[in-house]
Motif scaffolding. Structure first.
Motif, PDB file in Angstrom:
ATOM      1  N   ASP A  49      -4.018  -8.024  -1.673  1.00 46.33           N
ATOM      2  CA  ASP A  49      -2.765  -8.552  -1.827  1.00 46.33           C
ATOM      3  C   ASP A  49      -1.501  -7.586  -3.153  1.00 46.33           C
ATOM      4  OD1 ASP A  49      -4.411  -8.816  -4.335  1.00 46.33           O
ATOM      5  OD2 ASP A  49      -4.014 -11.227  -4.382  1.00 46.33           O
ATOM      6  N   ARG A  50      -2.410  -6.943  -3.761  1.00 45.17           N
ATOM      7  CA  ARG A  50      -1.945  -5.716  -4.048  1.00 45.17           C
ATOM      8  C   ARG A  50      -0.900  -4.577  -3.752  1.00 45.17           C
ATOM      9  NH1 ARG A  50      -3.829  -2.851  -8.773  1.00 45.17           N
ATOM     10  NH2 ARG A  50      -2.437  -2.037  -9.999  1.00 45.17           N
ATOM     11  N   CYS A  51      -1.836  -4.891  -2.747  1.00 43.16           N
ATOM     12  CA  CYS A  51      -1.220  -3.512  -1.244  1.00 43.16           C
ATOM     13  C   CYS A  51      -0.228  -4.276  -0.706  1.00 43.16           C
ATOM     14  CB  CYS A  51      -2.243  -2.946  -0.711  1.00 43.16           C
ATOM     15  SG  CYS A  51      -3.446  -2.731  -1.298  1.00 43.16           S
ATOM     16  N   GLU A  52      -0.225  -4.906  -0.799  1.00 41.74           N
ATOM     17  CA  GLU A  52       1.184  -6.356  -0.300  1.00 41.74           C
ATOM     18  C   GLU A  52       1.974  -6.302  -1.205  1.00 41.74           C
ATOM     19  OE1 GLU A  52      -0.043  -9.686   1.802  1.00 41.74           O
ATOM     20  OE2 GLU A  52      -1.212  -7.996   3.298  1.00 41.74           O
ATOM     21  N   PHE A  53       2.336  -5.982  -2.587  1.00 38.19           N
ATOM     22  CA  PHE A  53       2.481  -5.960  -3.220  1.00 38.19           C
ATOM     23  C   PHE A  53       4.101  -5.391  -3.039  1.00 38.19           C
ATOM     24  CE2 PHE A  53       4.513  -6.497  -8.030  1.00 38.19           C
ATOM     25  CZ  PHE A  53       5.420  -7.170  -7.716  1.00 38.19           C
ATOM     26  N   VAL A  54       3.516  -4.034  -3.377  1.00 34.33           N
ATOM     27  CA  VAL A  54       3.102  -2.462  -3.720  1.00 34.33           C
ATOM     28  C   VAL A  54       4.504  -2.289  -2.899  1.00 34.33           C
ATOM     29  CG1 VAL A  54       3.230  -0.424  -3.543  1.00 34.33           C
ATOM     30  CG2 VAL A  54       1.853  -1.065  -4.860  1.00 34.33           C
ATOM     31  N   LEU A  55       3.912  -2.256  -1.403  1.00 32.35           N
ATOM     32  CA  LEU A  55       4.724  -2.406  -0.031  1.00 32.35           C
ATOM     33  C   LEU A  55       5.920  -2.987   0.165  1.00 32.35           C
ATOM     34  CD1 LEU A  55       2.230  -2.574   2.630  1.00 32.35           C
ATOM     35  CD2 LEU A  55       3.757   0.341   1.866  1.00 32.35           C
ATOM     36  N   ASP A  56       5.992  -4.911  -0.919  1.00 32.35           N
ATOM     37  CA  ASP A  56       7.021  -5.115  -0.835  1.00 32.35           C
ATOM     38  C   ASP A  56       8.555  -5.383  -2.055  1.00 32.35           C
ATOM     39  OD1 ASP A  56       6.697  -7.338   1.074  1.00 32.35           O
ATOM     40  OD2 ASP A  56       5.662  -8.564  -0.255  1.00 32.35           O
ATOM     41  N   TRP A  61      13.243  -3.182  -2.753  1.00 38.36           N
ATOM     42  CA  TRP A  61      14.601  -1.905  -3.365  1.00 38.36           C
ATOM     43  C   TRP A  61      14.800  -1.677  -2.673  1.00 38.36           C
ATOM     44  CZ3 TRP A  61      15.888   2.589  -4.272  1.00 38.36           C
ATOM     45  CH2 TRP A  61      16.654   3.163  -5.033  1.00 38.36           C
ATOM     46  N   MET A  62      14.969  -0.744  -1.596  1.00 36.90           N
ATOM     47  CA  MET A  62      15.881  -0.053  -0.697  1.00 36.90           C
ATOM     48  C   MET A  62      16.332  -1.168   0.292  1.00 36.90           C
ATOM     49  SD  MET A  62      14.371   3.040   0.007  1.00 36.90           S
ATOM     50  CE  MET A  62      12.930   4.030  -0.438  1.00 36.90           C
ATOM     51  N   LEU A  63      16.077  -2.090   0.297  1.00 35.97           N
ATOM     52  CA  LEU A  63      16.835  -3.308   1.132  1.00 35.97           C
ATOM     53  C   LEU A  63      18.243  -4.000   0.385  1.00 35.97           C
ATOM     54  CD1 LEU A  63      14.830  -5.090   3.763  1.00 35.97           C
ATOM     55  CD2 LEU A  63      16.505  -3.024   4.474  1.00 35.97           C
ATOM     56  N   THR A  64      18.211  -3.735  -0.632  1.00 37.04           N
ATOM     57  CA  THR A  64      19.052  -4.619  -2.161  1.00 37.04           C
ATOM     58  C   THR A  64      19.469  -3.785  -2.546  1.00 37.04           C
ATOM     59  OG1 THR A  64      17.266  -4.827  -3.494  1.00 37.04           O
ATOM     60  CG2 THR A  64      17.481  -6.615  -1.532  1.00 37.04           C
ATOM     61  N   LEU A 215      -0.924   3.724   2.259  1.00 41.09           N
ATOM     62  CA  LEU A 215      -0.629   2.213   2.469  1.00 41.09           C
ATOM     63  C   LEU A 215       0.621   2.226   3.575  1.00 41.09           C
ATOM     64  CD1 LEU A 215      -1.156  -0.522   1.716  1.00 41.09           C
ATOM     65  CD2 LEU A 215       0.177   0.420  -0.773  1.00 41.09           C
ATOM     66  N   ALA A 216       0.717   1.535   4.458  1.00 37.56           N
ATOM     67  CA  ALA A 216       1.798   1.087   5.296  1.00 37.56           C
ATOM     68  C   ALA A 216       1.713  -0.011   5.958  1.00 37.56           C
ATOM     69  CB  ALA A 216       1.996   2.202   6.944  1.00 37.56           C
ATOM     70  N   ASP A 217       3.435  -0.911   5.988  1.00 37.16           N
ATOM     71  CA  ASP A 217       3.434  -1.985   6.297  1.00 37.16           C
ATOM     72  C   ASP A 217       2.431  -2.202   7.606  1.00 37.16           C
ATOM     73  OD1 ASP A 217       5.297  -0.802   8.530  1.00 37.16           O
ATOM     74  OD2 ASP A 217       6.558  -2.117   7.070  1.00 37.16           O
ATOM     75  N   ASP A 218       2.853  -3.129   8.743  1.00 43.14           N
ATOM     76  CA  ASP A 218       1.938  -4.060  10.076  1.00 43.14           C
ATOM     77  C   ASP A 218       2.661  -2.800  10.638  1.00 43.14           C
ATOM     78  OD1 ASP A 218       4.014  -5.516   9.705  1.00 43.14           O
ATOM     79  OD2 ASP A 218       2.593  -7.338  10.412  1.00 43.14           O
ATOM     80  N   THR A 219       4.004  -2.160  10.901  1.00 45.33           N
ATOM     81  CA  THR A 219       4.203  -1.529  12.032  1.00 45.33           C
ATOM     82  C   THR A 219       3.218  -1.236  13.114  1.00 45.33           C
ATOM     83  OG1 THR A 219       6.257  -2.028  10.898  1.00 45.33           O
ATOM     84  CG2 THR A 219       6.489   0.030  13.149  1.00 45.33           C
ATOM     85  N   VAL A 275       7.960   0.295   5.933  1.00 45.78           N
ATOM     86  CA  VAL A 275       7.968   0.432   4.652  1.00 45.78           C
ATOM     87  C   VAL A 275       6.235   1.793   4.379  1.00 45.78           C
ATOM     88  CG1 VAL A 275       7.213   0.242   2.541  1.00 45.78           C
ATOM     89  CG2 VAL A 275       9.116  -0.751   3.434  1.00 45.78           C
ATOM     90  N   SER A 276       6.605   2.553   3.660  1.00 37.77           N
ATOM     91  CA  SER A 276       5.184   3.362   4.209  1.00 37.77           C
ATOM     92  C   SER A 276       4.938   4.150   2.395  1.00 37.77           C
ATOM     93  CB  SER A 276       3.642   4.314   5.388  1.00 37.77           C
ATOM     94  OG  SER A 276       5.309   4.999   4.498  1.00 37.77           O
TER      95      SER A 276
END
Length: 330
Positions: A49-56, A61-64, A215-219, A275-276
């Motif tokens: 969940d820590r890793c996912e929070f970093v990716l989120d 930020w990149m998208l907003t 660390l990368a998303d599930d792509t 995202v990575s």
């Protein structure tokens, strides 16, 4: 061919006695680094969940963030305003691999240089990180600290793999002059590439440091590792609970070529925004690196590389990251 697995958990505790688990872990690391140069690292102890929070945090930020907000932390050449030639946000196409622009945007972060002055102008890499906001900084500072602890554990594993004392590398990596990238990959469509002649999301390259903890998303299908024949590509798809880790050029030199720094690239053809967050675990800035005698003996008895100071080596590598070759070589 699938990437091998390495379980680093026996080395998370510093200074514990040798054990069959450590021996097995060290052997799997040796085989993975010697045969492939890429592997999945499990047993790292950093919660999912820590890793996912970093990716989120990166994706949000990149998208907003607006163009103006991104411009505030834009990378600038050394000596220009608060620039140091390396740190900060790079727009799509600004990062360069082998002379061609890459199709991604990113924020580049570096360890603090001991000679960093309190205010600009800054020399190359001797500036301060340009953070999007305090929450982003807090999230990444804590996360990077955890990955640095993981990097130190992997160096202990590497020492045992090379029949060296477990703490052999400690003086070389304390403190690590780490690098981190927060990267966003838009879909690689034909229309998007009209003004970006590189043709890939991130061009084929090897990393220039020691270890890369990705660390990368599930792509799936985006990160591709060159196969042994130098022609084909292996998908290094993310696996929940594991990092994709690879050997960098500096580690290959340190081991006199015993460990392989393998070429890889990113080709993101999906419809999502990928995202990575790679963290590059490096020696300290002043560390002097030359081939290890134990590795020289295992690779024919002759040193294939000379001694380098890591900071000077890094400066030479980073200086080529942002200047694309003119069209048609002109």
């Amino acid at each position: 061919m699938a990437l091998p697995f390495v379980d680093v958990s026996p080395f998370l505790t510093k200074g514990s006695p040798s054990s069959p688990a450590k021996v097995a872990s060290a052997k799997s690391l040796y085989d993975a680094c010697h045969d492939v140069g890429f592997f999945y690292l499990k047993g790292h102890g950093i919660p999912q969940d820590r890793c996912e929070f970093v990716l989120d945090t990166v994706r949000r930020w990149m998208l907003t963030a607006t163009k103006d907000e991104k411009a505030v932390i834009a990378r600038k050449d050394a000596g220009v305003d608060d620039g140091d030639g390396a740190r900060g946000y790079q727009k799509i196409g600004e990062n360069v691999t082998l002379g061609k622009s890459d199709f991604h945007e990113a924020i580049d972060l570096y360890a603090t240089h001991t000679d960093t002055p309190p205010c600009p102008p800054y020399k190359p890499i001797e500036g301060r990180n340009l953070w999007p906001n305090p929450d982003f900084e807090a999230t990444f500072t804590s996360y990077i600290d955890d990955v640095l602890s993981l990097g130190a554990a992997l160096m202990r594993c590497m020492a045992v793999a090379l029949s060296l004392p477990e703490d052999y590398f400690e003086s070389f990596i304390t403190p690590s002059f780490w690098v981190c990238r927060a990267i966003g990959y838009p879909p690689l469509t034909e229309a998007a590439l009209e003004n970006n002649p590189g043709g890939v999301s991130c061009g084929a390259h090897s990393d220039y440091g020691c270890w890369t903890f990705l660390l990368a998303d599930d792509t799936k299908g985006a990160l591709k590792v060159q196969s042994k024949d130098g022609v084909g590509w292996i998908d290094a798809d993310p696996i929940e609970g594991a990092y994709v880790v690879n050997v960098g050029d500096m580690l290959m030199q340190w081991t006199n070529g015993l460990f392989k720094s393998t070429v890889h690239q990113v080709v993101h053809l999906g419809s999502n925004y990928r995202v990575s967050v790679p963290v590059f675990f490096e020696p300290s800035w002043d560390a002097k690196i030359s081939p290890l005698q134990t590795c020289i003996e295992r690779t024919g008895g002759k040193a294939l590389y000379g001694e380098v100071q890591y900071g000077e080596y890094l400066l030479g590598k980073v200086s080529s990251n942002f200047y694309a070759a003119p069209p048609d070589g002109k």
